[in-house]
Design a protein around this motif. Structure first.
Motif, mmCIF file in Angstrom:
data_model
loop_
_atom_site.group_PDB
_atom_site.id
_atom_site.type_symbol
_atom_site.label_atom_id
_atom_site.label_comp_id
_atom_site.label_asym_id
_atom_site.label_seq_id
_atom_site.Cartn_x
_atom_site.Cartn_y
_atom_site.Cartn_z
ATOM 1 N N PRO A 8 0.852 -1.195 0.000
ATOM 2 C CA PRO A 8 0.000 0.000 0.000
ATOM 3 C C PRO A 8 0.885 1.242 0.000
ATOM 4 C CG PRO A 8 0.131 -0.897 2.210
ATOM 5 C CD PRO A 8 0.987 -1.780 1.334
ATOM 6 N N THR A 9 0.522 2.258 -0.773
ATOM 7 C CA THR A 9 1.363 3.456 -0.810
ATOM 8 C C THR A 9 0.512 4.709 -0.925
ATOM 9 O OG1 THR A 9 3.335 4.444 -1.844
ATOM 10 C CG2 THR A 9 1.700 3.451 -3.329
ATOM 11 N N TYR A 10 1.089 5.815 -0.435
ATOM 12 C CA TYR A 10 0.409 7.103 -0.486
ATOM 13 C C TYR A 10 1.451 8.217 -0.541
ATOM 14 C CZ TYR A 10 -2.265 11.200 0.989
ATOM 15 O OH TYR A 10 -2.821 12.454 1.061
ATOM 16 N N ASN A 11 1.561 8.860 -1.699
ATOM 17 C CA ASN A 11 2.357 10.085 -1.852
ATOM 18 C C ASN A 11 3.815 9.914 -1.439
ATOM 19 O OD1 ASN A 11 2.507 12.769 -2.670
ATOM 20 N ND2 ASN A 11 2.153 13.563 -0.603
ATOM 21 N N ARG A 12 4.420 8.787 -1.814
ATOM 22 C CA ARG A 12 5.810 8.545 -1.432
ATOM 23 C C ARG A 12 6.600 7.944 -2.604
ATOM 24 N NH1 ARG A 12 5.567 5.664 4.530
ATOM 25 N NH2 ARG A 12 5.825 7.541 5.782
ATOM 26 N N PRO A 13 6.769 8.636 -3.703
ATOM 27 C CA PRO A 13 7.464 8.034 -4.844
ATOM 28 C C PRO A 13 8.899 7.622 -4.560
ATOM 29 C CG PRO A 13 7.106 10.392 -5.190
ATOM 30 C CD PRO A 13 6.295 10.005 -3.995
ATOM 31 N N THR A 14 9.654 8.494 -3.875
ATOM 32 C CA THR A 14 11.066 8.177 -3.637
ATOM 33 C C THR A 14 11.210 7.026 -2.654
ATOM 34 O OG1 THR A 14 11.671 10.487 -4.072
ATOM 35 C CG2 THR A 14 13.284 9.107 -2.921
ATOM 36 N N ALA A 15 10.463 7.071 -1.549
ATOM 37 C CA ALA A 15 10.525 5.981 -0.573
ATOM 38 C C ALA A 15 10.085 4.670 -1.207
ATOM 39 C CB ALA A 15 9.643 6.310 0.627
ATOM 40 N N LEU A 16 9.025 4.711 -2.007
ATOM 41 C CA LEU A 16 8.545 3.504 -2.680
ATOM 42 C C LEU A 16 9.609 2.942 -3.614
ATOM 43 C CD1 LEU A 16 6.296 1.482 -3.411
ATOM 44 C CD2 LEU A 16 5.488 3.152 -5.104
ATOM 45 N N ALA A 17 10.296 3.816 -4.337
ATOM 46 C CA ALA A 17 11.350 3.359 -5.247
ATOM 47 C C ALA A 17 12.471 2.650 -4.486
ATOM 48 C CB ALA A 17 11.912 4.537 -6.037
ATOM 49 N N VAL A 18 12.826 3.180 -3.315
ATOM 50 C CA VAL A 18 13.862 2.535 -2.496
ATOM 51 C C VAL A 18 13.393 1.157 -2.043
ATOM 52 C CG1 VAL A 18 15.114 2.668 -0.307
ATOM 53 C CG2 VAL A 18 14.880 4.712 -1.733
ATOM 54 N N THR A 19 12.150 1.074 -1.583
ATOM 55 C CA THR A 19 11.601 -0.216 -1.144
ATOM 56 C C THR A 19 11.604 -1.222 -2.281
ATOM 57 O OG1 THR A 19 10.199 0.893 0.484
ATOM 58 C CG2 THR A 19 9.571 -1.338 -0.151
ATOM 59 N N LEU A 20 11.156 -0.799 -3.447
ATOM 60 C CA LEU A 20 11.115 -1.699 -4.609
ATOM 61 C C LEU A 20 12.516 -2.144 -5.024
ATOM 62 C CD1 LEU A 20 8.389 0.135 -6.716
ATOM 63 C CD2 LEU A 20 8.146 -2.072 -5.565
ATOM 64 N N SER A 42 -1.910 13.342 -7.453
ATOM 65 C CA SER A 42 -0.761 13.059 -8.317
ATOM 66 C C SER A 42 -0.660 11.554 -8.506
ATOM 67 C CB SER A 42 0.539 13.613 -7.710
ATOM 68 O OG SER A 42 0.829 12.968 -6.486
ATOM 69 N N ASN A 43 0.291 11.133 -9.323
ATOM 70 C CA ASN A 43 0.466 9.703 -9.565
ATOM 71 C C ASN A 43 1.918 9.305 -9.325
ATOM 72 O OD1 ASN A 43 0.341 7.050 -10.300
ATOM 73 N ND2 ASN A 43 -0.796 7.399 -12.194
ATOM 74 N N PRO A 44 2.269 9.000 -8.063
ATOM 75 C CA PRO A 44 3.654 8.639 -7.741
ATOM 76 C C PRO A 44 4.173 7.449 -8.551
ATOM 77 C CG PRO A 44 2.372 8.990 -5.741
ATOM 78 C CD PRO A 44 1.396 8.977 -6.880
ATOM 79 N N LEU A 45 3.281 6.550 -8.954
ATOM 80 C CA LEU A 45 3.726 5.363 -9.682
ATOM 81 C C LEU A 45 4.245 5.703 -11.075
ATOM 82 C CD1 LEU A 45 1.015 2.756 -8.648
ATOM 83 C CD2 LEU A 45 3.185 3.300 -7.568
#
Length: 274
Positions: A8-20, A42-45
């Motif tokens: 699950p994600t919300y407004n965290r593109p950079t953090a999500l990229a690190v996790t991925l 917005s669309n962080p994905l």
């Protein structure tokens, strides 16, 4: 596919990229990634950093699904939506602000298969606390036999197990005991947040997070309630070394006045006597 990794994600593109990016290097390869984003404006994905990592995951032959799931109805509903997308025998719920060692998915899967329990958690470690040693919060209770069902309630000694997951306590215990991934041990928990692998069928058998309809939109503690129910029927455990680190960003669930476990219990008691 053996494992669905649900994020699950919300407004965290950079953090999500690190996790991925942490998933790219996992020693265990048979997993699918399912991401559900609830950012309204917005669309962080579609950000460059997330798209770059998604391309690498797909190049490594991982199936990746992305969903724009709106309107927001709370984190429990978001988790239930992700669970409904899962088809693998095991579902790893992963927060969008973590860093995983390469062995994490493999060791979690090994543990849950060995025990046949409801869930196995790798508690997150905040390494900014690496010099903050808290001996009074480092009590750990190892499982000496197979993981068994147990009931853990608030205001009991067992509930105090949550303190082990504060700061860098788990890391300090791991270092003191000289544990490595090959010497992995399982321990009793009150609950585990952030990185938890579930037996998908067992999770569905207790209704997953379908209780979201009983909650106000702003709530927390949905994972606590789920794990309490699973522990009572099937057992659950944590594993050490954890190998999971928190990026230590501000929470996106700011209002924590409504813990799901206490709210649902209180609501049902009121209804039963009304």
């Amino acid at each position: 596919m053996t494992v669905d990794i649900l994020i699950p994600t919300y407004n965290r593109p950079t953090a999500l990229a690190v996790t991925l990016t942490s998933l790219v290097a996992q020693t265990y390869r048979d997993f699918r990634v399912i991401i559900s984003d609830q950012t309204e404006d917005s669309n962080p994905l579609e950000s460059g950093e997330v798209q770059a990592v998604l391309r690498v995951l797909r190049a490594h032959n991982h199936n990746v699904e992305v969903h724009k799931h709106l309107p927001r109805q709370g984190i429990a509903e978001q988790r239930q939506f992700l669970l409904e997308q899962a088809t693998a025998p095991y579902a790893l719920f992963l927060d969008d602000d973590l860093i995983l060692e390469p062995y994490v998915v493999e060791r979690m899967l090994t543990a849950i298969k060995e025990e046949g329990c409801g869930f196995v958690g790798s508690a997150v470690i905040g390494l900014s606390f690496i010099d903050d040693v808290r001996p009074l919060e480092q009590k750990i209770e190892f499982w000496e036999g197979r993981v068994q069902p147990e009931i853990v309630k608030p205001e009991t000694p067992e509930w105090e197990r949550w303190r082990l997951h504060n700061a860098a306590n788990l890391y300090h215990v791991q270092q003191q005991l000289g544990l490595t991934p090959k010497q992995q041990r399982k321990y009793h928990v009150a609950w585990v947040g952030g990185c938890v692998m579930y037996d998908t069928a067992k999770l569905r058998s207790i209704g997953g997070c379908s209780f979201w309809r009983e909650l106000p939109q702003e709530h927390c503690g949905e994972d606590v309630l789920v794990q309490q129910r699973l522990m009572a029927l099937y057992g659950g455990c944590g594993i050490i070394p954890s190998g999971v680190y928190h990026q230590e960003l501000p929470t996106t669930i700011v209002n924590r006045d409504v813990p799901a476990d206490k709210y649902v219990y209180k609501s049902r008691c009121v209804k039963s006597y009304s």
